[in-house]
Motif scaffolding. Sequence first.
Motif, PDB file in Angstrom:
ATOM      1  N   PRO A  88     -95.945  49.137 -31.178  1.00 50.55           N
ATOM      2  CA  PRO A  88     -94.735  49.975 -31.198  1.00 50.55           C
ATOM      3  C   PRO A  88     -93.908  49.861 -29.909  1.00 50.55           C
ATOM      4  N   PHE A  89     -94.530  49.369 -28.840  1.00 46.84           N
ATOM      5  CA  PHE A  89     -93.789  49.270 -27.567  1.00 46.84           C
ATOM      6  C   PHE A  89     -93.092  47.928 -27.395  1.00 46.84           C
ATOM      7  N   LEU A  90     -93.391  46.987 -28.310  1.00 43.38           N
ATOM      8  CA  LEU A  90     -92.853  45.625 -28.155  1.00 43.38           C
ATOM      9  C   LEU A  90     -91.349  45.603 -28.446  1.00 43.38           C
ATOM     10  N   VAL A  91     -90.594  45.014 -27.541  1.00 44.15           N
ATOM     11  CA  VAL A  91     -89.140  44.908 -27.760  1.00 44.15           C
ATOM     12  C   VAL A  91     -88.665  43.491 -27.466  1.00 44.15           C
ATOM     13  N   ASP A  92     -87.632  43.086 -28.182  1.00 48.96           N
ATOM     14  CA  ASP A  92     -86.920  41.861 -27.814  1.00 48.96           C
ATOM     15  C   ASP A  92     -85.824  42.292 -26.856  1.00 48.96           C
ATOM     16  N   LEU A  93     -85.562  41.493 -25.829  1.00 44.42           N
ATOM     17  CA  LEU A  93     -84.511  41.904 -24.887  1.00 44.42           C
ATOM     18  C   LEU A  93     -83.193  42.069 -25.626  1.00 44.42           C
ATOM     19  N   PRO A  94     -82.546  43.224 -25.489  1.00 43.68           N
ATOM     20  CA  PRO A  94     -81.284  43.436 -26.194  1.00 43.68           C
ATOM     21  C   PRO A  94     -80.147  42.601 -25.588  1.00 43.68           C
ATOM     22  N   GLY A  95     -79.076  42.467 -26.343  1.00 44.30           N
ATOM     23  CA  GLY A  95     -77.931  41.650 -25.923  1.00 44.30           C
ATOM     24  C   GLY A  95     -77.405  42.034 -24.549  1.00 44.30           C
ATOM     25  N   HIS A  96     -77.413  43.360 -24.244  1.00 41.24           N
ATOM     26  CA  HIS A  96     -76.826  43.764 -22.955  1.00 41.24           C
ATOM     27  C   HIS A  96     -77.701  43.351 -21.770  1.00 41.24           C
ATOM     28  N   LEU A  97     -78.920  42.851 -22.039  1.00 46.70           N
ATOM     29  CA  LEU A  97     -79.740  42.313 -20.936  1.00 46.70           C
ATOM     30  C   LEU A  97     -79.874  40.794 -21.038  1.00 46.70           C
ATOM     31  N   ARG A  98     -79.059  40.191 -21.905  1.00 46.12           N
ATOM     32  CA  ARG A  98     -79.109  38.719 -22.044  1.00 46.12           C
ATOM     33  C   ARG A  98     -77.725  38.141 -21.795  1.00 46.12           C
ATOM     34  N   ARG A  99     -77.148  38.477 -20.664  1.00 48.72           N
ATOM     35  CA  ARG A  99     -75.777  38.064 -20.381  1.00 48.72           C
ATOM     36  C   ARG A  99     -75.763  36.949 -19.357  1.00 48.72           C
ATOM     37  N   GLU A 100     -74.683  36.182 -19.374  1.00 50.36           N
ATOM     38  CA  GLU A 100     -74.527  35.177 -18.326  1.00 50.36           C
ATOM     39  C   GLU A 100     -74.243  35.842 -16.992  1.00 50.36           C
ATOM     40  N   GLU A 101     -73.398  36.892 -17.051  1.00 48.45           N
ATOM     41  CA  GLU A 101     -73.074  37.643 -15.826  1.00 48.45           C
ATOM     42  C   GLU A 101     -74.313  38.401 -15.353  1.00 48.45           C
ATOM     43  N   PRO A 102     -74.611  38.392 -14.066  1.00 51.12           N
ATOM     44  CA  PRO A 102     -75.737  39.205 -13.597  1.00 51.12           C
ATOM     45  C   PRO A 102     -75.497  40.685 -13.918  1.00 51.12           C
ATOM     46  N   VAL A 103     -76.578  41.429 -14.066  1.00 47.31           N
ATOM     47  CA  VAL A 103     -76.451  42.885 -14.234  1.00 47.31           C
ATOM     48  C   VAL A 103     -75.868  43.424 -12.921  1.00 47.31           C
ATOM     49  N   GLN A 104     -74.856  44.279 -13.034  1.00 50.62           N
ATOM     50  CA  GLN A 104     -74.222  44.802 -11.822  1.00 50.62           C
ATOM     51  C   GLN A 104     -74.764  46.204 -11.567  1.00 50.62           C
ATOM     52  N   VAL A 105     -75.469  46.326 -10.463  1.00 55.33           N
ATOM     53  CA  VAL A 105     -76.155  47.585 -10.183  1.00 55.33           C
ATOM     54  C   VAL A 105     -75.364  48.358  -9.131  1.00 55.33           C
ATOM     55  N   VAL A 106     -75.033  49.613  -9.434  1.00 55.16           N
ATOM     56  CA  VAL A 106     -74.311  50.437  -8.458  1.00 55.16           C
ATOM     57  C   VAL A 106     -75.230  51.575  -8.011  1.00 55.16           C
ATOM     58  N   ILE A 107     -75.508  51.611  -6.719  1.00 48.83           N
ATOM     59  CA  ILE A 107     -76.363  52.671  -6.170  1.00 48.83           C
ATOM     60  C   ILE A 107     -75.464  53.667  -5.452  1.00 48.83           C
ATOM     61  N   SER A 108     -75.375  54.869  -6.006  1.00 42.32           N
ATOM     62  CA  SER A 108     -74.528  55.895  -5.379  1.00 42.32           C
ATOM     63  C   SER A 108     -75.406  56.692  -4.416  1.00 42.32           C
ATOM     64  N   THR A 109     -75.255  56.380  -3.137  1.00 41.97           N
ATOM     65  CA  THR A 109     -76.228  56.857  -2.145  1.00 41.97           C
ATOM     66  C   THR A 109     -76.199  58.374  -1.927  1.00 41.97           C
ATOM     67  N   ARG A 110     -75.075  59.023  -2.276  1.00 38.33           N
ATOM     68  CA  ARG A 110     -74.999  60.477  -2.032  1.00 38.33           C
ATOM     69  C   ARG A 110     -75.251  61.307  -3.293  1.00 38.33           C
ATOM     70  N   SER A 111     -75.566  60.656  -4.388  1.00 34.16           N
ATOM     71  CA  SER A 111     -75.759  61.428  -5.622  1.00 34.16           C
ATOM     72  C   SER A 111     -76.985  62.326  -5.492  1.00 34.16           C
ATOM     73  N   GLY A 112     -76.924  63.463  -6.145  1.00 35.21           N
ATOM     74  CA  GLY A 112     -78.071  64.371  -6.189  1.00 35.21           C
ATOM     75  C   GLY A 112     -78.598  64.669  -4.808  1.00 35.21           C
ATOM     76  N   THR A 113     -79.910  64.494  -4.653  1.00 34.11           N
ATOM     77  CA  THR A 113     -80.502  64.744  -3.339  1.00 34.11           C
ATOM     78  C   THR A 113     -80.679  63.441  -2.555  1.00 34.11           C
ATOM     79  N   GLY A 114     -79.911  62.427  -2.944  1.00 34.32           N
ATOM     80  CA  GLY A 114     -79.903  61.179  -2.170  1.00 34.32           C
ATOM     81  C   GLY A 114     -81.078  60.250  -2.470  1.00 34.32           C
ATOM     82  N   THR A 115     -81.544  60.245  -3.722  1.00 31.42           N
ATOM     83  CA  THR A 115     -82.731  59.448  -4.048  1.00 31.42           C
ATOM     84  C   THR A 115     -82.406  58.092  -4.694  1.00 31.42           C
ATOM     85  N   ALA A 116     -81.130  57.814  -4.933  1.00 33.67           N
ATOM     86  CA  ALA A 116     -80.784  56.629  -5.745  1.00 33.67           C
ATOM     87  C   ALA A 116     -81.334  55.325  -5.156  1.00 33.67           C
TER      88      ALA A 116
END
Length: 456
Positions: A88-116
């Motif tokens: 039940p845990f087995l997944v095929d990587l979905p389309g949004h994780l199979r892109r030519e463009e690298p995944v763009q990660v945004v870390i918002s350093t001041r969000s919440g208590t600053g744990t991002a």
Amino acid sequence: MAPFESSDQTIDGCSVDVAASSLSWVSPTGSDRQVDFKDIVGVVRNSDSSPGYRVLYLKSIPSEEENNESIIRLSKLDIVSLPAGLSPFLVDLPGHLRREEPVQVVISTRSGTGTAKAVFQDIVEPFLQYLGLEYRVYETQSAQTILELSRSHFLKNACAGIPQTILLLSGDGGLVDLVDVFYKSTKTLQVAPDIGLIPCGTGNAMASSIGLRSGPASGLRALLRGQPSSVPAFAASFSPGSQLVVDEGREHAPIDLQSDGSSLTIYGAVVASWGLHAALVADSDTAEYRKFGSERFKMAAKELLHPADGTSPHRFQGQISLTTVDQRTGEQSQQILKENEHMYVLATLVPRLEKDFLISPDTEPLGGQMRFLRFGPLSGDEAMRLMILAYQGGQHVHDELVTYQEVERVRIDFREDLERWRRVCIDGKIVAVDQGGWMELSKEPRHLLNIIKPCE
Ligand SMILES: Nc1ncnc2c1ncn2[C@@H]1O[C@H](COP(=O)(O)OP(=O)(O)OP(=O)(O)O)[C@@H](O)[C@H]1O
């Protein structure tokens, strides 16, 4: 995307105890290991060149600091064959994780208590690496960073027709910055970005509303198993002279004009409020209050409901008009509320403003309905009673003191002399409406962004 390497420590014997909901194995060093099913993020197939499976799971590690808190880290286990109990845990990587463009990660350093940043290092980066995904990381340096990135990268890609996946490690603020930039643009967008939310903020209204209620790990599960769904948005237009309140309430900043110069508009996807809610969001947006996480809202609410000088809570003055549509005939009608004094006024596109604060129980997440909620001046204790009902499964909407209905548009004409009582909240941003001014909210017909929503 590069195929990920299976590690040399592939285990060929692991056992699943379905009754105990756990997976056990013996590590290459000979120690017994066990993982609870609830800590499994997903199982993926290895690449063709190295058959087998990779189990991603969360592991609690005692902190080296004195506070005794444990750190959650993402780990992996490579196995030769898949026990039936894990399928039940087995997944095929979905389309949004199979892109030519690298995944763009945004870390918002001041969000919440600053744990991002720690969330990125402990669980998000290992997730991307264990899946062999390429990624690019942006860390916020100021409150402008996500706005600038949205203009310089995300909007540009969308206009050039480049499919992109953006991972936001933030609260609602990161999302609303993207929403505002995309909806204000007059350029033609070719492809909507897919946004993955890793909740790291205080309220995390959107994440909580779409079902990401067990912290950042729920964001990873949604990335593996979820589907992009378009994000409904609203436009909040303001009378001339209205300004953003920034820097813990010390400064004002102009609201960007629409690119065509026509009006002062902010776009949002969560909530527009006036009265108690807006005041408590504004008052609690200080470094001092932020240390308390979502408690900050309750702390600020107490001060507003029981003013230190012993007076009653403020009675907010203004005229409210609602536009509704008859579901059967499609006919629109406008109604001016007879009450001119208010305590709590908001319109929202989401059901939850915090994990357990179910402000609009009838709202389907990402369903595109806007609901209006209001109650008039009450004693501090009475208002607190209604707030507590909202934390108890949204029961406040059944109270006769509360107006709760679906709307198409809301207009507020403010009749307050002091700016303090003319502050409105748009998805966490605070706007001070000019004296004698107004705000108009309307649903946006365009759908320019997608959010990755967990599958039910
Ligand atoms: N390095 C930074 N310096 C100054 N401001 C920052 C920085 N990084 C982020 N910010 C600002 O901090 C705010 C964080 O908002 P965000 O919504 O992500 O978190 P939150 O307010 O704690 O959560 P929520 O909106 O879900 O309640 C945003 O206004 C963002 O622009």
